[in-house]
Design a protein around this motif. Structure first.
Motif, PDB file in Angstrom:
ATOM      1  N   GLU A   1      -8.060 -20.224  37.435  1.00  0.00           N
ATOM      2  CA  GLU A   1      -8.018 -21.216  36.368  1.00  0.00           C
ATOM      3  C   GLU A   1      -6.776 -21.097  35.482  1.00  0.00           C
ATOM      4  O   GLU A   1      -6.075 -22.084  35.258  1.00  0.00           O
ATOM      5  N   LEU A   2      -6.473 -19.927  34.981  1.00  0.00           N
ATOM      6  CA  LEU A   2      -5.316 -19.766  34.093  1.00  0.00           C
ATOM      7  C   LEU A   2      -4.013 -20.119  34.798  1.00  0.00           C
ATOM      8  O   LEU A   2      -3.184 -20.866  34.261  1.00  0.00           O
ATOM      9  N   PHE A   3      -3.829 -19.606  35.991  1.00  0.00           N
ATOM     10  CA  PHE A   3      -2.594 -19.844  36.725  1.00  0.00           C
ATOM     11  C   PHE A   3      -2.439 -21.314  37.095  1.00  0.00           C
ATOM     12  O   PHE A   3      -1.382 -21.916  36.878  1.00  0.00           O
ATOM     13  N   HIS A   4      -3.489 -21.902  37.641  1.00  0.00           N
ATOM     14  CA  HIS A   4      -3.372 -23.264  38.165  1.00  0.00           C
ATOM     15  C   HIS A   4      -3.308 -24.318  37.053  1.00  0.00           C
ATOM     16  O   HIS A   4      -2.620 -25.328  37.207  1.00  0.00           O
ATOM     17  N   ILE A   5      -3.978 -24.099  35.944  1.00  0.00           N
ATOM     18  CA  ILE A   5      -3.862 -25.049  34.840  1.00  0.00           C
ATOM     19  C   ILE A   5      -2.470 -24.975  34.223  1.00  0.00           C
ATOM     20  O   ILE A   5      -1.869 -26.001  33.900  1.00  0.00           O
ATOM     21  N   LYS A   6      -1.926 -23.777  34.104  1.00  0.00           N
ATOM     22  CA  LYS A   6      -0.553 -23.633  33.606  1.00  0.00           C
ATOM     23  C   LYS A   6       0.436 -24.312  34.562  1.00  0.00           C
ATOM     24  O   LYS A   6       1.343 -25.028  34.139  1.00  0.00           O
ATOM     25  N   LEU A   7       0.250 -24.103  35.850  1.00  0.00           N
ATOM     26  CA  LEU A   7       1.106 -24.728  36.853  1.00  0.00           C
ATOM     27  C   LEU A   7       0.988 -26.252  36.804  1.00  0.00           C
ATOM     28  O   LEU A   7       1.984 -26.968  36.923  1.00  0.00           O
TER      29      LEU A   7
ATOM     30  N   PHE B   1       2.640 -30.301  42.703  1.00  0.00           N
ATOM     31  CA  PHE B   1       1.678 -29.253  42.336  1.00  0.00           C
ATOM     32  C   PHE B   1       1.105 -28.608  43.587  1.00  0.00           C
ATOM     33  O   PHE B   1       1.039 -27.377  43.682  1.00  0.00           O
ATOM     34  N   CYS B   2       0.688 -29.422  44.541  1.00  0.00           N
ATOM     35  CA  CYS B   2       0.086 -28.895  45.771  1.00  0.00           C
ATOM     36  C   CYS B   2       1.077 -28.023  46.539  1.00  0.00           C
ATOM     37  O   CYS B   2       0.702 -26.966  47.059  1.00  0.00           O
ATOM     38  N   ALA B   3       2.340 -28.449  46.581  1.00  0.00           N
ATOM     39  CA  ALA B   3       3.353 -27.660  47.277  1.00  0.00           C
ATOM     40  C   ALA B   3       3.539 -26.309  46.589  1.00  0.00           C
ATOM     41  O   ALA B   3       3.605 -25.267  47.260  1.00  0.00           O
ATOM     42  N   ASP B   4       3.608 -26.311  45.257  1.00  0.00           N
ATOM     43  CA  ASP B   4       3.793 -25.055  44.518  1.00  0.00           C
ATOM     44  C   ASP B   4       2.556 -24.156  44.560  1.00  0.00           C
ATOM     45  O   ASP B   4       2.672 -22.938  44.548  1.00  0.00           O
ATOM     46  N   ALA B   5       1.379 -24.770  44.592  1.00  0.00           N
ATOM     47  CA  ALA B   5       0.131 -24.002  44.635  1.00  0.00           C
ATOM     48  C   ALA B   5      -0.260 -23.627  46.061  1.00  0.00           C
ATOM     49  O   ALA B   5      -1.223 -22.895  46.274  1.00  0.00           O
ATOM     50  N   ASN B   6       0.465 -24.166  47.037  1.00  0.00           N
ATOM     51  CA  ASN B   6       0.205 -23.913  48.451  1.00  0.00           C
ATOM     52  C   ASN B   6      -1.206 -24.363  48.862  1.00  0.00           C
ATOM     53  O   ASN B   6      -1.937 -23.632  49.529  1.00  0.00           O
ATOM     54  N   ILE B   7      -1.539 -25.574  48.425  1.00  0.00           N
ATOM     55  CA  ILE B   7      -2.841 -26.158  48.773  1.00  0.00           C
ATOM     56  C   ILE B   7      -2.619 -27.574  49.292  1.00  0.00           C
ATOM     57  O   ILE B   7      -1.543 -28.145  49.125  1.00  0.00           O
ATOM     58  N   SER B   8      -3.643 -28.142  49.876  1.00  0.00           N
ATOM     59  CA  SER B   8      -3.567 -29.532  50.352  1.00  0.00           C
ATOM     60  C   SER B   8      -3.966 -30.475  49.221  1.00  0.00           C
ATOM     61  O   SER B   8      -4.577 -30.064  48.227  1.00  0.00           O
ATOM     62  N   VAL B   9      -3.643 -31.740  49.391  1.00  0.00           N
ATOM     63  CA  VAL B   9      -4.036 -32.746  48.418  1.00  0.00           C
ATOM     64  C   VAL B   9      -5.566 -32.847  48.374  1.00  0.00           C
ATOM     65  O   VAL B   9      -6.163 -33.035  47.318  1.00  0.00           O
ATOM     66  N   LYS B  10      -6.194 -32.683  49.525  1.00  0.00           N
ATOM     67  CA  LYS B  10      -7.658 -32.715  49.587  1.00  0.00           C
ATOM     68  C   LYS B  10      -8.246 -31.597  48.731  1.00  0.00           C
ATOM     69  O   LYS B  10      -9.207 -31.803  47.981  1.00  0.00           O
TER      70      LYS B  10
ATOM     71  N   LYS C   1     -14.814 -30.073  41.374  1.00  0.00           N
ATOM     72  CA  LYS C   1     -15.599 -28.848  41.266  1.00  0.00           C
ATOM     73  C   LYS C   1     -15.409 -28.107  39.941  1.00  0.00           C
ATOM     74  O   LYS C   1     -16.365 -27.544  39.401  1.00  0.00           O
ATOM     75  N   TYR C   2     -14.185 -28.097  39.406  1.00  0.00           N
ATOM     76  CA  TYR C   2     -13.879 -27.287  38.229  1.00  0.00           C
ATOM     77  C   TYR C   2     -13.632 -28.175  37.010  1.00  0.00           C
ATOM     78  O   TYR C   2     -12.623 -28.867  36.924  1.00  0.00           O
ATOM     79  N   LYS C   3     -14.554 -28.110  36.056  1.00  0.00           N
ATOM     80  CA  LYS C   3     -14.510 -28.970  34.873  1.00  0.00           C
ATOM     81  C   LYS C   3     -13.213 -28.787  34.079  1.00  0.00           C
ATOM     82  O   LYS C   3     -12.595 -29.772  33.662  1.00  0.00           O
ATOM     83  N   ASN C   4     -12.785 -27.560  33.849  1.00  0.00           N
ATOM     84  CA  ASN C   4     -11.579 -27.315  33.052  1.00  0.00           C
ATOM     85  C   ASN C   4     -10.316 -27.806  33.769  1.00  0.00           C
ATOM     86  O   ASN C   4      -9.373 -28.257  33.123  1.00  0.00           O
ATOM     87  N   PHE C   5     -10.292 -27.700  35.078  1.00  0.00           N
ATOM     88  CA  PHE C   5      -9.155 -28.206  35.842  1.00  0.00           C
ATOM     89  C   PHE C   5      -9.094 -29.731  35.737  1.00  0.00           C
ATOM     90  O   PHE C   5      -8.028 -30.310  35.512  1.00  0.00           O
ATOM     91  N   ARG C   6     -10.247 -30.373  35.871  1.00  0.00           N
ATOM     92  CA  ARG C   6     -10.324 -31.830  35.754  1.00  0.00           C
ATOM     93  C   ARG C   6      -9.885 -32.270  34.357  1.00  0.00           C
ATOM     94  O   ARG C   6      -9.098 -33.205  34.199  1.00  0.00           O
ATOM     95  N   LYS C   7     -10.348 -31.564  33.340  1.00  0.00           N
ATOM     96  CA  LYS C   7      -9.990 -31.889  31.959  1.00  0.00           C
ATOM     97  C   LYS C   7      -8.486 -31.715  31.740  1.00  0.00           C
ATOM     98  O   LYS C   7      -7.833 -32.577  31.138  1.00  0.00           O
ATOM     99  N   ALA C   8      -7.926 -30.621  32.253  1.00  0.00           N
ATOM    100  CA  ALA C   8      -6.485 -30.371  32.122  1.00  0.00           C
ATOM    101  C   ALA C   8      -5.680 -31.450  32.834  1.00  0.00           C
ATOM    102  O   ALA C   8      -4.655 -31.913  32.324  1.00  0.00           O
ATOM    103  N   TYR C   9      -6.141 -31.868  33.987  1.00  0.00           N
ATOM    104  CA  TYR C   9      -5.450 -32.922  34.737  1.00  0.00           C
ATOM    105  C   TYR C   9      -5.397 -34.211  33.919  1.00  0.00           C
ATOM    106  O   TYR C   9      -4.354 -34.856  33.823  1.00  0.00           O
ATOM    107  N   HIS C  10      -6.523 -34.576  33.316  1.00  0.00           N
ATOM    108  CA  HIS C  10      -6.567 -35.813  32.542  1.00  0.00           C
ATOM    109  C   HIS C  10      -5.763 -35.713  31.244  1.00  0.00           C
ATOM    110  O   HIS C  10      -5.368 -36.735  30.681  1.00  0.00           O
TER     111      HIS C  10
END
Length: 129
Positions: A20-26, A40-49, A57-66
């Motif tokens: 959570e801390l790393f990915h929200i900061k990123l 973001f996906c390229a830097d986090a090494n994840i897929s868009v899916k 799944k993660y409320k704080n990630f969704r909130k940070a995105y918005h």
């Protein structure tokens, strides 16, 4: 002859490591650099899916995105304002409207092109403000 065979559904792929801390900061850094989900996906090494799964799944990630989304759009708009004589507005507009389309979609989409469905969608938009 027509025997039913039950096959167990196995998940495919590796589980993503969400921090959570790393990915929200990123996420914040990515959008403040006028980049979007793909960066973001390229830097986090994840897929868009996986990104969209995290949003669900993660409320704080969704909130940070918005929160980050309009901040990124603001950075993009500043870039357009400073454009200069070599600034390609059409290219910028295409990228900007695709990257930040969620904040510009204020009217719910109609189920079909019928007048009734379009009126219902417009009414829902008025109710939202």
């Amino acid at each position: 002859m027509n025997d039913l065979v039950i096959v167990e559904n196995k998940k495919v792929g590796r589980p993503s490591d969400y921090n959570e801390l790393f990915h929200i900061k990123l996420l914040y850094e990515t959008f403040m650099n006028d980049e979007g989900i793909a960066a973001f996906c390229a830097d986090a090494n994840i897929s868009v899916k996986t990104f969209h799964n995290w949003k669900r799944k993660y409320k704080n990630f969704r909130k940070a995105y918005h929160i980050c989304l309009p901040k990124g759009a603001r950075q993009s708009e500043r870039k357009a304002q400073l454009g200069g004589k070599d600034f390609n507005f059409q290219s910028w507009k295409f990228i900007h409207m695709n990257r930040y389309r969620e904040i510009y979609q204020t009217v719910p989409k109609a189920k079909s092109n019928s007048i009734e469905d379009m009126c219902i969608a417009a009414w829902k938009g008025f109710q939202k403000g």
